[in-house]
Motif scaffolding. Sequence first.
Motif, mmCIF file in Angstrom:
data_model
loop_
_atom_site.group_PDB
_atom_site.id
_atom_site.type_symbol
_atom_site.label_atom_id
_atom_site.label_comp_id
_atom_site.label_asym_id
_atom_site.label_seq_id
_atom_site.Cartn_x
_atom_site.Cartn_y
_atom_site.Cartn_z
ATOM 1 N N ASP A 51 -34.489 38.443 -126.846
ATOM 2 C CA ASP A 51 -35.104 39.604 -127.472
ATOM 3 C C ASP A 51 -36.076 39.138 -127.828
ATOM 4 O O ASP A 51 -36.889 40.245 -128.251
ATOM 5 N N ARG A 52 -36.884 37.396 -127.695
ATOM 6 C CA ARG A 52 -38.032 37.474 -128.854
ATOM 7 C C ARG A 52 -39.492 37.913 -127.930
ATOM 8 O O ARG A 52 -40.239 38.169 -128.465
ATOM 9 N N TYR A 53 -39.172 38.131 -126.638
ATOM 10 C CA TYR A 53 -40.136 38.518 -125.857
ATOM 11 C C TYR A 53 -40.207 40.550 -125.639
ATOM 12 O O TYR A 53 -41.129 40.621 -125.251
ATOM 13 N N GLY A 54 -38.935 41.229 -126.220
ATOM 14 C CA GLY A 54 -39.583 42.433 -126.263
ATOM 15 C C GLY A 54 -38.559 42.397 -126.112
ATOM 16 O O GLY A 54 -36.884 42.401 -125.847
ATOM 17 N N PRO A 55 -37.680 44.513 -126.609
ATOM 18 C CA PRO A 55 -36.277 44.840 -126.693
ATOM 19 C C PRO A 55 -35.755 45.174 -124.987
ATOM 20 O O PRO A 55 -34.721 45.432 -124.863
ATOM 21 N N LYS A 56 -36.668 44.892 -123.869
ATOM 22 C CA LYS A 56 -36.418 45.843 -123.031
ATOM 23 C C LYS A 56 -37.292 44.118 -122.270
ATOM 24 O O LYS A 56 -38.531 44.204 -121.585
ATOM 25 N N SER A 57 -36.115 43.098 -121.448
ATOM 26 C CA SER A 57 -37.054 41.977 -120.702
ATOM 27 C C SER A 57 -37.981 42.490 -119.104
ATOM 28 O O SER A 57 -37.487 43.711 -119.087
ATOM 29 N N PRO A 58 -38.892 41.619 -118.836
ATOM 30 C CA PRO A 58 -39.424 42.150 -117.728
ATOM 31 C C PRO A 58 -38.488 42.540 -116.582
ATOM 32 O O PRO A 58 -37.430 41.121 -116.364
ATOM 33 N N SER A 59 -38.981 42.968 -115.704
ATOM 34 C CA SER A 59 -37.803 43.316 -114.461
ATOM 35 C C SER A 59 -38.838 43.365 -113.306
ATOM 36 O O SER A 59 -39.393 43.990 -112.627
ATOM 37 N N PHE A 60 -38.607 42.020 -112.870
ATOM 38 C CA PHE A 60 -39.415 41.143 -111.864
ATOM 39 C C PHE A 60 -38.570 39.951 -111.238
ATOM 40 O O PHE A 60 -37.845 39.695 -111.647
ATOM 41 N N ALA A 61 -38.498 40.046 -110.371
ATOM 42 C CA ALA A 61 -37.812 39.131 -109.015
ATOM 43 C C ALA A 61 -39.517 37.444 -109.650
ATOM 44 O O ALA A 61 -40.712 37.893 -109.348
ATOM 45 N N ARG A 62 -39.419 36.054 -109.497
ATOM 46 C CA ARG A 62 -39.982 35.475 -108.793
ATOM 47 C C ARG A 62 -40.806 35.848 -108.249
ATOM 48 O O ARG A 62 -41.991 35.226 -107.839
ATOM 49 N N ALA A 63 -40.384 36.077 -106.488
ATOM 50 C CA ALA A 63 -40.669 36.264 -105.516
ATOM 51 C C ALA A 63 -39.409 36.885 -104.452
ATOM 52 O O ALA A 63 -38.678 37.271 -105.138
ATOM 53 N N THR A 64 -40.516 37.335 -103.791
ATOM 54 C CA THR A 64 -39.754 38.450 -102.377
ATOM 55 C C THR A 64 -39.823 37.366 -100.820
ATOM 56 O O THR A 64 -41.520 37.552 -101.147
ATOM 57 N N LEU A 65 -39.263 37.190 -100.436
ATOM 58 C CA LEU A 65 -39.184 37.085 -98.565
ATOM 59 C C LEU A 65 -38.887 38.391 -98.585
ATOM 60 O O LEU A 65 -37.802 39.237 -98.003
ATOM 61 N N LEU A 66 -39.599 38.893 -96.759
ATOM 62 C CA LEU A 66 -39.562 40.534 -96.222
ATOM 63 C C LEU A 66 -38.910 38.917 -95.105
ATOM 64 O O LEU A 66 -39.789 38.371 -94.616
ATOM 65 N N GLU A 67 -38.394 39.405 -94.261
ATOM 66 C CA GLU A 67 -37.666 39.449 -93.193
ATOM 67 C C GLU A 67 -37.820 40.646 -91.908
ATOM 68 O O GLU A 67 -37.865 41.512 -92.373
ATOM 69 N N PRO A 68 -39.473 40.840 -91.067
ATOM 70 C CA PRO A 68 -39.782 41.776 -91.197
ATOM 71 C C PRO A 68 -38.767 42.835 -90.224
ATOM 72 O O PRO A 68 -37.899 41.492 -89.713
ATOM 73 N N ALA A 69 -38.694 43.636 -89.911
ATOM 74 C CA ALA A 69 -37.607 44.558 -88.329
ATOM 75 C C ALA A 69 -37.955 43.648 -87.444
ATOM 76 O O ALA A 69 -37.116 43.836 -86.208
ATOM 77 N N ASP A 70 -39.109 43.431 -87.369
ATOM 78 C CA ASP A 70 -39.478 43.138 -85.968
ATOM 79 C C ASP A 70 -38.652 41.747 -85.063
ATOM 80 O O ASP A 70 -39.246 41.129 -84.006
ATOM 81 N N GLY A 71 -38.286 40.932 -86.153
ATOM 82 C CA GLY A 71 -38.473 39.148 -85.659
ATOM 83 C C GLY A 71 -39.029 38.284 -86.277
ATOM 84 O O GLY A 71 -38.649 37.304 -85.818
ATOM 85 N N SER A 72 -39.683 38.512 -86.890
ATOM 86 C CA SER A 72 -41.527 38.523 -86.948
ATOM 87 C C SER A 72 -41.224 36.760 -88.167
ATOM 88 O O SER A 72 -40.111 37.424 -88.684
ATOM 89 N N ARG A 73 -42.059 36.134 -87.634
ATOM 90 C CA ARG A 73 -41.408 35.169 -89.292
ATOM 91 C C ARG A 73 -41.764 35.806 -90.164
ATOM 92 O O ARG A 73 -42.220 36.605 -90.821
ATOM 93 N N PRO A 74 -41.077 35.784 -91.579
ATOM 94 C CA PRO A 74 -41.113 35.986 -92.428
ATOM 95 C C PRO A 74 -42.171 35.986 -93.834
ATOM 96 O O PRO A 74 -42.504 35.096 -93.712
ATOM 97 N N VAL A 75 -42.637 36.131 -94.849
ATOM 98 C CA VAL A 75 -43.132 36.079 -95.097
ATOM 99 C C VAL A 75 -43.280 36.151 -96.822
ATOM 100 O O VAL A 75 -42.070 37.413 -97.208
#
Length: 342
Positions: free
Chosen positions: A213-237
């Motif tokens: 909580d020294r960084y604020g009353p609410k922590s930042p709401s995010f992940a360090r990265a997001t991997l998208l596995e596309p619905a069409d089966g193409s390579r992840p991004v």
Amino acid sequence: MTVTHPGLARTAALDCLFVRPGDDGRARTAGRHVLGRVTYGHGGRPPQLHDGAPLARMAMAAADDERITEVWTTDRPVRHGRDGGLVYAEDGEHFLCAVRIEEQDVYRDTVRAVYEAAFTLMWRLGYTELLRMWNLVGAITGRNGEGMENYQDFCVGRAQAFESWSGRIPGMPAATGIGSLRPGIDLYFLACRDGRARHLENPRQTPAHRYPDRYGPKSPSFARATLLEPADGSRPVLYVSGTASIIGDDTVHPGDVERQCAVTLANIQALVAPDNLRRHGLAGGFRLADLDCVKVYVRDAEDLPAVRAHCAKALGAGPDIAFFNVDVCRPDLLVEIEGICR
């Protein structure tokens, strides 16, 4: 369809490229449909619909600096619309929306309301996988009307929105929270319908949502990265969040931009590497050389040459890179970097 970047050709259902003044942007998007444009330029205004897609103008560059337009394209026809202050486009699989919050004494309640409005619109249209968020906060380390840091104020509203939607949005996606050159907050979001979003943490860093909580009353709401596995089966991004010189939850090497740049790039390498993907139950992995559409935020103008040189050495000549002289979310952070691994 193929969109060609300098030195790089590929096929992707959802793609991103940078267009600079003098570029033939229409030629580079030939055969594609524009899902949205975000101009990182000299002035800003609320997002609008332009040529059938959202156009957001962010105040991120001084008058004599280069203007960059980030263009999101898709291989599907696009529909667009407006919902209150939100402007959006969708193609049946991908969704992009943008919104602006004008300057206020205290932001948290409006941030919560705007985030919940974006979530409601996404879900009403059937886009339930949140992929990426960008949050550009004027005077990010300045103080609001109550004396709280503006970024901490923003984080309270965002966290409250995620808490309210935790039953429908179980994970927090990749995000950037960075300064801008005008008061207020500009936001834009990416989501998808049938693809799968896998949110990743970094073995070198404390998850942001678990910060003390020294960084604020609410922590930042995010992940360090997001991997998208596309619905069409193409390579992840892999969408890499804004990343800085933080080990655990501590800023390291305050006052030394070159060492902060080195730690930032090492953090990204650890995040995208095969070992970290395996840690999350995923196959594959990436290298720093796989980064593209890289945005580098540098707090102090005099540090720009050193950061440019360090990034050129680490990333090579392949990726499209844009540099911006804006504040970072902590006063002791000098540089932040984000990008996309394809």
